[in-house]
Each structure stands twice: as structure tokens, then as C-alpha cells.
Design an enzyme around this catalytic site. Structure first.
Site, short mmCIF file in Angstrom:
data_model
loop_
_atom_site.label_atom_id
_atom_site.label_comp_id
_atom_site.label_asym_id
_atom_site.label_seq_id
_atom_site.Cartn_x
_atom_site.Cartn_y
_atom_site.Cartn_z
CB CYS A 184 -0.99 -0.02 1.17
SG CYS A 184 -2.39 1.08 0.88
CG HIS A 214 -3.37 -3.35 3.27
ND1 HIS A 214 -2.26 -2.92 3.96
CD2 HIS A 214 -4.09 -2.25 2.99
CE1 HIS A 214 -2.31 -1.60 4.09
NE2 HIS A 214 -3.40 -1.17 3.52
CD GLU A 268 -1.00 -6.17 4.96
OE1 GLU A 268 -0.66 -6.40 3.78
OE2 GLU A 268 -1.13 -5.01 5.42
N1 GLN Z 1 -1.65 6.82 2.98
C1 GLN Z 1 -1.88 6.09 1.78
C2 GLN Z 1 -3.25 6.36 1.20
O1 GLN Z 1 -4.12 6.81 1.87
C3 GLN Z 1 -1.66 4.61 1.99
C4 GLN Z 1 -2.61 4.01 2.96
C5 GLN Z 1 -2.16 2.66 3.45
O2 GLN Z 1 -0.98 2.32 3.41
N2 GLN Z 1 -3.08 1.88 3.96
O3 GLN Z 1 -3.48 6.09 0.04
#
Ligand code: GLN
Length: 539
Positions: free
Chosen positions: A382, A513, A515
């Protein structure tokens, strides 16, 4: 609702953080291993409607379900132990319960009745548990109540248990997960706090059926007798639960104490043989591991006071372990503070996990640059992927000052940005609706690391972010050698990026994600590919 649905309530005593969630998940696994169709429900006592707006240093990881529900990390334990996919119906908070009762009252759903805290709030809790069990076609539901007994905030949940237990004494068991501290020069395990916790339950009109005695060491017969005698239980109802090396050992240690027999007995179920061989094999593998694989997780220092809260990334840790176990390596995981990187050369692989905001960003970019140039396997999750794109844009595509607009709103090259369709939502301060949440499909490009790892063309993964790869930069980055190997079906959202295998053994980032979908018995394909590359990186 399933006829004769069995309810197993799990509450905590003495203190939090002793593994109540894992104990609840392990009980679920034990019932499943005896042929029951098990689901789980978590009730959290806070007023937040979900976990979406909570700070992970205070609350631990925000876990995301397929339907986009942002919830407590315990939901991850249930999914991992039970191998199921849960939804928002399996999760509730005080806030969400009150919200639906109030909304129903406003739409005349109570037919002119006076709506009261008791019984309407506990009745709503029971109704939701039943609905979750029906959705999952379960014949047993594990319900974990957050917090510990005696806290003002979970009284109404205890009342729900009391109401249900009075009505269906044959179908409800109450398990207390308690803690036994060690004191004195003889290192004696002390039972008194557990006795008090049971008294507290008693004063809420409840008697536990089973007490799980968490402690650093096993409980001896003497202390089992003491708890049993003082709490009106039988010795066999007291389950010794000492610390273990791997959480996946817990169903096995519980079964050694015959908890399954006791539960079946108390729930009036015909005895059934258990089949726990899958977890037994896993536990045996974990114990036999010798050769390490070392992974550095670079994040902003998730500290509270003098403690690091590893809980903020619990699913990432578990996903690394699952993949390492499958590849017969002992996972050695280290936290790397992005504000004090140190020597990154000592890791076989580097992960940059999700995150928000601009603190510690330069350190993360340095780590990505290092992993890219030194060909150390790199996996960006992410925010980790977004930053890998920023680093590539600056160093390889020579886009000076390239950035995510989350970090620098005025960057000349907003390679990561909020898409116009999201901007409208944000300008209306409609925060809840601006994140891309839950499961989204992606199509994998042929002959890529991603496609080889998954072994299929269409995947579904869980998201939680506001920003995206800016479509205006896709061609520029591709021309410089970056590959977008996973793309949304409408071709607008870049879901996976990678560098060609001939240039780097494993340089992959995912907008989602992964995970959240790794399971101990079925590790996530990309984590597995990453660990495999990490093992090879020292050759
Ligand atoms: N801050 C980033 C976004 O809002 C990534 C978010 C995250 O890693 N869950 O897109």
C-alpha cells in the site's frame, strides 16, 4: 437461524492483552476440528462505529474485511484460525449497536414502544449474533467481548449473555480467559485475581463454565483445585494455558487439557473425534525450523512510551511467518525505525508496510532506493508501493520533486494522487466514503512475477487507502521500465507494480494489503514469492 445454534461467549478477566482473541479463535478451531460449522463475532465496547478512525498505536492494527468493514485485529485471528472470510455482520461496537437501535426507533421500528437500554440494547446484540450465524450457516458461534469484566462499558454485553443463557441454558457456554500473575521468592502463581474476576461475573448474574488460566507457566493441580473450589467449578473446567512459541500451538495445548470434550459435554452435543492434524503438522514444522530468513520492516516508529506496539502490523508479521513456515525457514523479523535506518544490508528482504502521513518518509525512500540498487528483495504494501513509485519516479524517471500529494500537495509531479472521482467526496469532508475499502478485483498481466506467483489471471484483494497511482504518469513510468502487473478491470487503477526479474530478483509493490488474506495453512502467494526470493538473495 440454525436449529440449536450453540453460543460460546468468551470474556476476559484480570487484565487485557493476555490473548483472549487468540484463545477465542483457538476454541473455534477446536470445535471446527470436531465437525462443527463455526463462525465468530467480535463485540468491542467503544463508541466508535467501526475501527476506521482509530489510531493504530492506541488500538492496534485496523483489519479490513472483504466487504470493506474496518475492524479490530481479532477478526484477523478468526479468519486465520478458522480459514473463513468474515464480513461486517461479524463485528459490532457499542456505537454501531446504539446507532441501529436509534435509527430503528426513528423509523418507527419499535411500534410506539418505549425503547430502553435494557432490554433493547442486549436484544439488538443477540439479534445481530443470530444474523451473523445465519449468514455463515453456522451451528456454533464464538462471541468475544472486548475488554475485561468489571469495566463499566461491557455491562450490557454481559446482560445479553445472561438473557440468552437463561433462555437457552443447554446452548450457551461462558468461557472466562483470566490471567495468573507470578509473585514472591518462590515464583508462586497467584489465583486470587481470577477469583475476583469470577465474583465480578457472578455479580452480573453469570457463572463461567470454563476458566482458561493464562500464565507464563503451566498451572499445577493444586492451583486448579483452588480456582475450582473458590469459584464453584470442577477441576476439569480449569484449563491451563501457558505461554507458547507459536500461537498456532494453542488449539493443541487446549486440547491436551480436554477443552473440546468439556465444551461438547456442556453444550449437550454428541461426542465427536477431533482432527487437528493440520495445525499439529504446522506446529511440528515450526518447532523444527533452524535456518533463518531475516526480514526488516521499515516503518515509522510505532512506539507508545517505552514500548513498541508490534500489534500495529500484526497481519504483516503473521503473513511473513506463514510464508516462511511453508518454505521451512525460521522467520527473524526486525523493526527498522525509518527515522534511524542503520545498515540495511543485514536483511535478506525488506518490507515497507502501509501507513499514513509524512513522518519518516525520507527514511523509507532511502530504504527503497537501497533495496532497489543493491537488489535486496523488496515488498511494498500500500503506502510501501506508493513510495516505491515515488522513488522510481525521482531516481530512474528523473521526475524532479515527484511525490505523493499526501506528502507534498504542491509537487510538480504528483505521481500518487487522489483521483478526480474521489476529490469530490473529500471536498465535502465525507471522510468515511473517500477510502477505497475492501475487496477489489485485479487482472494480472502475463509473464510477470505477480502472475507467476498467483498462478491465475484474476485476483481479489483487500484495500484501505485514499491515494492512487496517477493515471497521467503510467506511460512515462512504463517507458522507464516499471511494470504494472496488476490492473483494475476498467484499466484505471494500478494495483501491482514490479521491476523485471532480470533487473531485480523481487521488487514488487501492491496497492492492496495482501497480508489480510494470508492464512497459516495457505500463505499468501506474493508473501511466499517474496520470502522465496529473500532466501535466495544470499547465494
Ligand atoms: N496513505 C496512503 C493512502 O491513503 C496509503 C494508505 C495505506 O498504506 N493503507 O493512500
Amino acid at each position: 437461524m440454525t436449529k440449536n445454534l450453540k453460543y460460546i461467549f468468551v470474556v476476559g478477566g484480570v487484565m487485557s492483552g493476555v490473548g483472549k482473541g487468540v484463545a477465542a479463535a483457538a476454541i473455534g478451531k477446536i470445535l471446527q476440528a470436531r465437525g462443527l460449522n463455526v463462525t465468530a463475532v467480535k463485540i468491542d465496547p467503544y463508541v466508535n462505529v467501526d475501527a476506521g478512525t482509530m489510531n493504530p498505536t492506541e488500538h492496534g492494527e485496523v483489519f479490513v474485511l472483504d466487504d470493506g468493514m474496518e475492524c479490530d485485529q481479532d477478526m484477523g485471528n478468526y479468519e486465520r484460525f478458522l480459514g473463513v472470510n468474515l464480513t461486517g455482520r461479524n463485528y459490532m461496537t457499542t456505537g454501531s449497536i446504539y446507532l441501529s437501535v436509534i435509527n430503528r426507533e426513528r423509523s418507527l421500528g419499535y411500534g410506539g414502544k418505549c425503547v430502553e437500554v435494557v432490554p433493547h440494547i442486549p436484544l439488538e446484540v443477540i439479534d445481530r449474533i443470530n444474523k451473523a450465524a445465519t449468514k455463515d450457516k453456522a451451528n456454533a458461534v464464538i462471541v468475544e467481548i472486548g475488554g475485561t469484566v468489571g469495566e463499566y462499558q461491557n455491562i450490557l454485553f454481559l446482560e445479553a449473555i445472561r438473557m440468552l443463557k437463561t433462555k437457552k441454558p443447554q446452548d450457551v457456554v461462558l468461557v472466562l480467559v483470566s490471567y495468573l500473575p507470578i509473585r514472591g521468592k518462590d515464583n508462586e502463581l497467584k489465583t486470587k485475581p481470577t477469583q475476583y474476576a469470577v465474583r465480578t461475573l457472578n455479580s452480573a448474574g453469570l457463572q463461567p463454565d470454563i476458566v482458561i488460566a493464562r500464565a507464563e507457566v503451566p498451572l499445577d493441580k493444586k492451583r486448579k483445585q483452588k480456582i475450582a473450589y473458590n469459584c464453584g467449578l470442577e477441576e476439569k473446567d480449569i484449563i491451563s494455558a501457558p505461554d507458547v512459541t507459536s500461537i498456532y500451538d494453542i488449539p493443541i495445548t487446549f486440547e491436551k487439557e480436554k477443552i473440546g470434550d468439556q465444551l461438547f459435554n456442556k453444550l449437550n452435543l454428541r461426542p465427536k473425534k477431533k482432527d487437528l492434524h493440520d495445525f499439529k503438522n504446522l506446529a511440528r514444522t515450526v518447532r523444527s525450523l533452524k535456518k533463518p530468513v531475516s526480514i526488516g520492516i521499515v516503518g515509522k516508529y510505532f512506539g507508545t512510551g517505552d514500548f513498541i506496539l508490534a500489534d500495529s502490523y500484526i497481519s504483516v508479521l503473521e503473513a511473513i511467518k506463514h510464508a516462511a513456515y511453508a518454505l521451512k525457514r525460521k522467520p527473524v523479523i526486525e523493526w527498522v525505525d525509518s527515522e534511524e535506518l542503520g545498515n540495511l544490508d543485514r536483511y535478506d528482504g525488506i518490507i515497507i508496510p502501509g501507513g499514513f502521513g509524512s513522518r519518516g518518509i525520507e527514511g523509507k525512500l532511502t530504504a527503497i532506493n537501497f533495496a532497489r540498487r543493491k537488489k535486496i528483495p523488496f515488498f511494498g504494501l500500500c503506502y510501501g508501493m506508493q513510495l516505491a513509485i515515488v522513488e522510481f519516479s525521482r531516481s530512474v524517471a528523473r521526475l524532479k520533486g515527484a511525490d505523493s500529494t499526501e506528502i507534498d500537495a504542491k509537487t510538480p509531479h504528483p505521481v500518487i494522487d487522489i483521483l478526480p472521482e474521489q476529490k469530490k467526496n473529500l471536498s465535502e469532508s465525507n471522510y468515511g466514503a473517500t477510502m477505497r475499502l475492501g475487496a477489489w478485483p485485479a487482472v494480472l498481466e502475463d509473464k510477470t512475477i505477480a502472475r507467476t506467483a498467483y498462478g491465475k489471471e484474476v485476483i481479489s484483494e483487500r484495500h484501505r487507502h485514499r491515494y492512487e497511482v496517477n493515471p497521467e504518469y503510467i506511460q512515462i513510468l512504463e517507458a522507464k521500465g516499471l511494470i504494472f502487473s496488476g490492473i483494475s478491470p476498467n484499466r484505471r487503477l494500478m494495483e501491482i507494480m514490479e521491476l523485471p526479474k532480470k533487473e531485480h530478483p523481487f521488487f514488487v509493490g501492491t496497492q492492496f494489503h495482501p497480508e489480510f488474506k494470508s492464512r497459516p495453512l495457505t500463505p499468501h502467494p506474493l508473501f511466499k514469492a517474496f520470502i522465496k526470493a529473500s532466501i535466495g538473495s544470499r547465494k
